[in-house]
Design a protein around this motif. Structure first.
Motif, PDB file in Angstrom:
ATOM      1  N   GLU A  91       5.044  -0.695  -0.551  1.00 59.98           N
ATOM      2  CA  GLU A  91       6.288  -0.615   0.224  1.00 59.98           C
ATOM      3  C   GLU A  91       6.506   0.798   0.762  1.00 59.98           C
ATOM      4  OE1 GLU A  91       6.326  -4.026  -2.432  1.00 59.98           O
ATOM      5  OE2 GLU A  91       6.103  -1.883  -2.877  1.00 59.98           O
ATOM      6  N   HIS A  92       6.181   1.799  -0.077  1.00 57.90           N
ATOM      7  CA  HIS A  92       6.346   3.189   0.343  1.00 57.90           C
ATOM      8  C   HIS A  92       5.400   3.510   1.499  1.00 57.90           C
ATOM      9  CE1 HIS A  92       7.177   7.456   0.089  1.00 57.90           C
ATOM     10  NE2 HIS A  92       5.887   7.712  -0.075  1.00 57.90           N
ATOM     11  N   TYR A  93       4.137   3.163   1.336  1.00 58.60           N
ATOM     12  CA  TYR A  93       3.153   3.477   2.377  1.00 58.60           C
ATOM     13  C   TYR A  93       3.457   2.740   3.674  1.00 58.60           C
ATOM     14  CZ  TYR A  93      -0.221   6.540   0.128  1.00 58.60           C
ATOM     15  OH  TYR A  93      -0.847   7.636  -0.425  1.00 58.60           O
ATOM     16  N   ARG A  94       3.696   1.444   3.572  1.00 60.07           N
ATOM     17  CA  ARG A  94       3.935   0.668   4.796  1.00 60.07           C
ATOM     18  C   ARG A  94       5.269   1.058   5.446  1.00 60.07           C
ATOM     19  NH1 ARG A  94       0.262  -2.777   6.243  1.00 60.07           N
ATOM     20  NH2 ARG A  94      -1.209  -3.655   4.725  1.00 60.07           N
ATOM     21  N   GLY A  95       6.259   1.334   4.640  1.00 57.96           N
ATOM     22  CA  GLY A  95       7.551   1.736   5.184  1.00 57.96           C
ATOM     23  C   GLY A  95       7.456   3.022   5.981  1.00 57.96           C
TER      24      GLY A  95
END
Length: 250
Positions: A91-95
């Motif tokens: 979620e952190h990377y894609r966000g």
């Protein structure tokens, strides 16, 4: 002072396989392994500082080189394993990747190049990220960062602007100069990425043909087996019962 032992590649792999427990399709295994090792080595490098452009490079690399992966449902699990192996989350990377890519929506190539000007003044959003990189005394350049930068350019540049190798080299030499990073490293990584994308697309076409041929062989074998079974059943069905005969004993 943090005296915790530095995590090893083996630690990262162990964490990865604790989150993704299924085997990885052989043609894609090298992509996953190389990405895992690269993410790990950067995460333990004292000079490396995570930024959204790097995140975009990781997400882009994974998504583009995992196209066609079967089973499709495993892709999210694999990416989750990669992120968890370095104590982060998908979620952190894609966000972060989606946010920095969205920041160039509606821009032209000239608009994007303008973001690299006057970085001494700082700024917010993408300009702020670029300014922080340009001012960093020890910026740890990485291949994913180069791919992330290329992805931003690709998102705004007309297709013809990226056709000629010389034009691409000139563009990224200029951007590297604005960020105070090595133009040679950036140009080399961009060219290698473009080349690998072409080769991988060709390999995928070959794989599609091989899989289609394999499926046809299986279907042909199945049809042949069914036809053979039918020829064996028919005589049995037509055979007279015991004691029956076409001739009557007198």
């Amino acid at each position: 002072m943090n005296n915790a032992p530095v995590r090893t590649v083996s630690d990262a792999k162990r964490d990865f396989y604790s989150h993704h427990t299924r085997p990885i399709n052989s043609i894609y295994r090298r992509v996953v392994d190389e990405l895992m090792v690269e993410m790990h080595l950067l995460s333990v490098n004292a000079d490396f500082i995570y930024d959204p452009i790097y995140a975009l490079g990781i997400v882009t690399t994974f998504d583009r080189f995992m196209v066609g992966y079967e089973p499709e449902r495993d892709k999210d699990s694999i990416f989750n394993g990669l992120c968890r192996s370095i104590n982060s989350t998908p979620e952190h990377y894609r966000g972060e990747a989606e946010a920095v890519k969205a920041s160039v929506n509606g821009m032209s190539l000239d608009d994007l190049k303008g973001q690299f000007e006057n970085l001494g003044d700082g700024g917010d959003g993408l300009r702020g990220t670029l300014a922080a990189i340009a001012h960093r005394e020890k910026f740890k350049y990485s291949r994913p960062f180069g791919i992330g930068l290329y992805t931003l350019v690709e998102a705004v540049a007309p297709a013809e602007a990226l056709k000629e190798k010389a034009d691409v080299e000139t563009l990224f030499k200029d951007l590297a100069g604005k960020l105070n990073i090595s133009p040679d490293k950036l140009q080399k990584d961009v060219e290698l990425y473009r080349s690998n994308m072409e080769k991988f697309a060709q390999a995928q076409e070959v794989m599609k043909d091989m899989l289609a041929a394999d499926r046809k062989k299986r279907e042909d074998r199945k049809k042949a087996a069914e036809a053979e079974a039918e020829t064996l059943v028919e005589p049995v069905a037509a055979a007279p019962e015991a004691g029956e005969s076409g001739d009557s004993a007198e």
